[in-house]
Design an enzyme around this catalytic site. Structure first.
Site, PDB file in Angstrom:
ATOM      1  N   GLY A   1     -16.935 -67.824  21.999  1.00  6.92           N
ATOM      2  CA  GLY A   1     -18.156 -67.505  22.747  1.00  6.92           C
ATOM      3  C   GLY A   1     -19.452 -67.698  21.994  1.00  6.92           C
ATOM      4  O   GLY A   1     -20.521 -67.388  22.527  1.00  6.92           O
TER       5      GLY A   1
ATOM      6  N   ARG B   1     -21.985 -78.663  34.423  1.00  2.00           N
ATOM      7  CA  ARG B   1     -22.564 -77.419  33.889  1.00  2.00           C
ATOM      8  C   ARG B   1     -23.923 -77.048  34.499  1.00  2.00           C
ATOM      9  O   ARG B   1     -24.148 -75.877  34.799  1.00  2.00           O
ATOM     10  CB  ARG B   1     -22.645 -77.466  32.359  1.00  2.00           C
ATOM     11  CG  ARG B   1     -21.278 -77.715  31.686  1.00  2.00           C
ATOM     12  CD  ARG B   1     -21.293 -77.435  30.194  1.00  2.00           C
ATOM     13  NE  ARG B   1     -21.553 -76.039  29.940  1.00  2.00           N
ATOM     14  CZ  ARG B   1     -22.714 -75.560  29.576  1.00  2.00           C
ATOM     15  NH1 ARG B   1     -23.728 -76.360  29.361  1.00  2.00           N
ATOM     16  NH2 ARG B   1     -22.859 -74.267  29.404  1.00  2.00           N
TER      17      ARG B   1
ATOM     18  N   CYS C   1     -23.005 -87.470  45.674  1.00  2.00           N
ATOM     19  CA  CYS C   1     -23.525 -87.244  47.021  1.00  2.00           C
ATOM     20  C   CYS C   1     -23.844 -85.775  47.275  1.00  2.00           C
ATOM     21  O   CYS C   1     -23.287 -85.167  48.201  1.00  2.00           O
ATOM     22  CB  CYS C   1     -22.502 -87.747  48.029  1.00  2.00           C
ATOM     23  SG  CYS C   1     -22.096 -89.456  47.722  1.00  2.00           S
TER      24      CYS C   1
HETATM   25  N1  LLP Z   1     -11.095 -67.992  23.734  1.00  2.00           N
HETATM   26  C1  LLP Z   1     -10.882 -67.728  25.026  1.00  2.00           C
HETATM   27  C2  LLP Z   1      -9.810 -66.826  25.409  1.00  2.00           C
HETATM   28  C3  LLP Z   1     -11.685 -68.347  26.002  1.00  2.00           C
HETATM   29  O1  LLP Z   1     -11.477 -68.081  27.288  1.00  2.00           O
HETATM   30  C4  LLP Z   1     -12.714 -69.222  25.609  1.00  2.00           C
HETATM   31  C5  LLP Z   1     -13.547 -69.885  26.594  1.00  2.00           C
HETATM   32  C6  LLP Z   1     -12.885 -69.477  24.229  1.00  2.00           C
HETATM   33  C7  LLP Z   1     -12.068 -68.823  23.323  1.00  2.00           C
HETATM   34  C8  LLP Z   1     -13.931 -70.398  23.705  1.00  2.00           C
HETATM   35  O2  LLP Z   1     -15.217 -70.033  24.066  1.00  2.00           O
HETATM   36  P1  LLP Z   1     -16.454 -70.817  23.421  1.00  2.00           P
HETATM   37  O3  LLP Z   1     -16.437 -70.524  21.955  1.00  2.00           O
HETATM   38  O4  LLP Z   1     -16.233 -72.263  23.664  1.00  2.00           O
HETATM   39  O5  LLP Z   1     -17.625 -70.282  24.124  1.00  2.00           O
HETATM   40  N2  LLP Z   1     -17.044 -73.872  31.150  1.00  2.00           N
HETATM   41  C9  LLP Z   1     -17.966 -72.916  30.579  1.00  2.00           C
HETATM   42  C10 LLP Z   1     -17.362 -72.170  29.417  1.00  2.00           C
HETATM   43  C11 LLP Z   1     -16.095 -71.467  29.779  1.00  2.00           C
HETATM   44  C12 LLP Z   1     -15.453 -70.814  28.589  1.00  2.00           C
HETATM   45  C13 LLP Z   1     -14.072 -70.398  28.897  1.00  2.00           C
HETATM   46  N3  LLP Z   1     -13.401 -69.729  27.847  1.00  2.00           N
HETATM   47  C14 LLP Z   1     -19.235 -73.638  30.159  1.00  2.00           C
HETATM   48  O6  LLP Z   1     -19.321 -74.853  30.337  1.00  2.00           O
HETATM   49  O7  LLP Z   1     -20.170 -73.014  29.691  1.00  2.00           O
END
Ligand code: LLP
Length: 442
Positions: free
Chosen positions: A257, A338, A369
């Site tokens: 995150g 996004r 579209c």
């Molecule tokens: N661990 C778990 C259990 C997760 O669900 C996620 C992301 C991560 C780690 C990695 O999170 P990051 O470090 O990449 O923020 N599609 C959305 C983001 C969805 C994230 C889903 N889970 C976007 O484009 O912002």
């Protein structure tokens, strides 16, 4: 290729671009030593460019920031076989959330014990793949998954599991990517007692070995403090479990995150900033509850992949009127959903052509579209932007290619790696032939 030498400072916040980005002759920008307009010509557009050294450097930065922790790359941000290798070589683990991600990693013989399987609804196929390949940890996300998982474990074996808890903390860049608060589909509530029920149930399953707890607050969390609060709540719960069940769980996975900058000035704390608060809080809370410090895991995805990627598009049409300028490109919401999903904002730059025209704001739109197919609102572009120009969008390495769709049958874009002045194709463009090949019925 002419070696570009002028650093990119002056292109906006340096953190929006990969560290290797420099100005190149003729108004171009080079990444990994390769001019972007050259890549657009060679591979066609839209195309996603990944700076291999940037991915590796970011992976190393996380390991440096948390030397005693396990750093697990979240494959959902972007995965292809080359990335599997880079992550493995840099000593990271891999967070996967489907049999597909798992099997892809397995094609590169990624050590399965360094993999963590997630998912709020794992299919029988996911569970079978995880057990067949021997993933290190399965993160239990619901009560009904416990017996089902145990039933897949061969007799006399034990699968290591974590329980995903909901700490009740709201954090993340958009409502749709906040996963730590009560009342959504992920995890088991600490406050409501579901997490404790799941722990008790797992402890009664001889084929499951509970090794710790997991939580993931959300994505694009722009400050370290919520992680400190999560550590506090989860360690308090670890202490409760010790007192009630006599188990001292040795692992704590805090998920991912960690935020990145999409535009100049966006808050994007360095790994050390998150790491120092997390380690400090962990030491404090463990001391308070006289609990032995669990081994920490973090799961950065975006923070490793996003800043390493640049999307390249070609302008197809420019429309002016009603006080607005629409710059339409040959990609859009099928390669980057996004902006339409989360209102995400990006930086856009013309590359491969110098312009002395004044800068104006324009709306960069895709070719799909839908009126909502906008890639960048209020993009600062030269007034003479025109069809044929190449637009570069930095910070495009995460959740774009991995979320690309087949909308309007435009074909998903290719991914090209750059390093040391060379480029190579990692993932080829999806062609009409691919679309036709799947369509087998009449
Ligand atoms: N661990 C778990 C259990 C997760 O669900 C996620 C992301 C991560 C780690 C990695 O999170 P990051 O470090 O990449 O923020 N599609 C959305 C983001 C969805 C994230 C889903 N889970 C976007 O484009 O912002």
């Amino acid at each position: 290729m002419t070696a570009p030498t002028v650093p990119i400072s002056g292109l906006g916040a340096p953190s929006v671009w990969p560290a290797s980005a420099v100005r190149a002759p003729g108004g171009d920008v080079a990444v990994g030593g390769v001019p972007l307009a050259e890549l657009a010509d060679r591979y066609g557009t839209p195309v996603y460019v990944v700076d291999e050294d940037e991915v590796r450097a970011r992976a190393r930065a996380w390991r440096r920031a948390l030397p005693d922790a396990e750093v697990v790359y979240a494959a959902k941000a972007f995965l292809c076989r080359a990335v599997v290798d880079w992550v493995e070589e840099e000593g990271l683990g891999l967070d996967v959330c489907s049999a597909g991600e798992l099997e892809l990693a397995a094609t590169r013989a990624f050590p399965p014990e360094r993999m963590v399987l997630h998912g709020n609804a794992k299919s029988p196929e996911d569970l079978r793949a995880a057990l067949r390949l021997g993933v290190g940890r399965v993160v239990v996300d619901s009560d009904c998954e416990i017996a089902r998982l145990a039933a897949h474990v061969p007799a006399h074996e034990r699968q290591r599991v974590l329980v995903r808890v909901l700490p009740g903390i709201e954090a993340g860049g958009h409502r749709k990517i906040r996963t730590g608060g009560e009342g959504q589909k992920f995890g088991l509530s600490l406050a409501g007692g579901d997490a404790e029920d799941a722990v008790a149930r797992i402890l009664g399953q001889p084929r499951l070995e509970l090794v710790g707890l997991h939580c993931h607050l959300g994505s694009q969390v722009t400050a370290p403090e919520p992680y400190g609060e999560a550590v506090r709540r989860v360690v308090e719960f670890l202490a409760v479990l010790r007192d009630r069940y006599g188990v001292t769980l040795p692992e704590l996975d805090l998920g991912g995150g960690f935020a990145v900058a999409y535009r100049a000035g966006d808050p994007a704390p360095a790994p050390e900033a998150y790491a120092s608060l997390i380690t400090r809080e962990l030491a404090d809370v463990c001391a308070e509850f006289d609990f032995p410090a669990p081994r920490l895991t973090v799961e950065p995805g975006r923070s490793i992949a996003a800043p390493a990627g640049v999307a390249l598009y070609r302008v197809l049409a420019v429309k002016r009127g009603g006080g607005r300028t629409f710059v339409a490109v040959d990609g859009g919401m099928s390669d980057n959903p996004r902006p339409s999903l989360y209102g995400a904002r990006y930086t856009v730059r013309v590359v491969g052509r110098a312009s002395s025209a004044p800068v104006r704001t324009a709306t960069v739109v895709g070719r799909h579209c839908e009126a909502g197919d906008v890639l960048a609102e209020a993009a600062e572009l030269p007034e003479d932007v025109r069809p044929g120009d190449v637009l570069a969008v930095p910070a495009s390495g995460a959740y774009q290619v991995s979320m690309a769709s087949g909308y309007n049958m435009t074909g998903r874009p290719p991914v090209v790696a750059v390093r040391d002045g060379r480029s190579r194709l990692l993932v080829r463009r999806e062609t009409l032939e691919d679309v036709r090949a799947r369509d087998i019925g009449l």
